[in-house]
Design a protein around this motif. Structure first.
Motif, mmCIF file in Angstrom:
data_model
loop_
_atom_site.group_PDB
_atom_site.id
_atom_site.type_symbol
_atom_site.label_atom_id
_atom_site.label_comp_id
_atom_site.label_asym_id
_atom_site.label_seq_id
_atom_site.Cartn_x
_atom_site.Cartn_y
_atom_site.Cartn_z
ATOM 1 N N ALA A 19 -3.418 8.716 2.671
ATOM 2 C CA ALA A 19 -3.089 8.892 4.090
ATOM 3 C C ALA A 19 -2.881 7.550 4.783
ATOM 4 N N LEU A 20 -2.188 7.597 5.899
ATOM 5 C CA LEU A 20 -1.905 6.401 6.680
ATOM 6 C C LEU A 20 -3.185 5.708 7.142
ATOM 7 N N ALA A 21 -4.189 6.473 7.523
ATOM 8 C CA ALA A 21 -5.449 5.870 7.972
ATOM 9 C C ALA A 21 -6.066 5.001 6.873
ATOM 10 N N GLU A 22 -6.007 5.465 5.637
ATOM 11 C CA GLU A 22 -6.511 4.669 4.514
ATOM 12 C C GLU A 22 -5.689 3.397 4.340
ATOM 13 N N ALA A 23 -4.371 3.522 4.469
ATOM 14 C CA ALA A 23 -3.487 2.359 4.315
ATOM 15 C C ALA A 23 -3.799 1.301 5.358
ATOM 16 N N VAL A 75 0.869 -1.166 0.000
ATOM 17 C CA VAL A 75 0.000 0.000 0.000
ATOM 18 C C VAL A 75 0.912 1.223 0.000
ATOM 19 N N VAL A 76 0.798 2.033 -1.036
ATOM 20 C CA VAL A 76 1.674 3.189 -1.224
ATOM 21 C C VAL A 76 0.920 4.448 -0.823
ATOM 22 N N ILE A 77 1.517 5.216 0.094
ATOM 23 C CA ILE A 77 0.908 6.462 0.573
ATOM 24 C C ILE A 77 1.601 7.646 -0.092
ATOM 25 N N GLY A 78 0.800 8.580 -0.586
ATOM 26 C CA GLY A 78 1.289 9.883 -1.011
ATOM 27 C C GLY A 78 2.190 9.926 -2.218
ATOM 28 N N ALA A 79 2.055 9.022 -3.120
ATOM 29 C CA ALA A 79 2.912 9.030 -4.308
ATOM 30 C C ALA A 79 2.429 10.056 -5.326
ATOM 31 N N ASN A 80 3.361 10.879 -5.797
ATOM 32 C CA ASN A 80 3.015 11.799 -6.882
ATOM 33 C C ASN A 80 2.871 10.976 -8.169
#
Length: 118
Positions: free
Chosen positions: A109-113, A80-85
């Motif tokens: 966001a971390l909560a989604e991950a 699960v990748v957070i915040g990737a442009n």
């Protein structure tokens, strides 16, 4: 060091920051080794890769990225990748498409991950 690895919830969390170098990617192998060594036969790890604080990854590092466990190890369930442009998202998808047998899921966001991992 711009890469930190720790156990988080039921996943292994990689936090990337700043500019990555070849030495950083080599150090990852050392940092992640105990977690994979402790993994029982037949089990897999979920990974959270936080890219929200990374600037970019130079193309010269692509061969080393292809060898990273989060891309190539069959004992990974999902990344699960957070915040990737958009650039980092395309990079993860292309690396994953070439070498992995697991899914790459993107979120903000971390909560989604954490929800995805559960």
């Amino acid at each position: 060091m711009p890469i930190h690895i720790q156990k988080f919830e039921s996943a292994l969390m990689y936090q990337f920051q700043g500019h990555l170098t070849l030495q950083d990617l080599e150090m990852v192998q050392t940092l992640e080794a105990p977690y994979f060594a402790a993994l029982a036969d037949g089990l897999c790890l979920s990974v959270i890769a936080d890219l929200s604080e990374i600037d970019t990854i130079p193309p010269s590092l692509f061969p080393q990225l292809q060898q990273m466990r989060i891309v190539s190890d069959p004992r990974i369930c999902v990344v699960v990748v957070i915040g990737a442009n958009p650039y980092l998202r395309a990079l993860a998808l292309s690396l994953g498409g070439l070498n992995s047998q697991h899914d790459f899921v993107f979120c903000r966001a971390l909560a989604e991950a954490i929800q995805i991992i559960r």
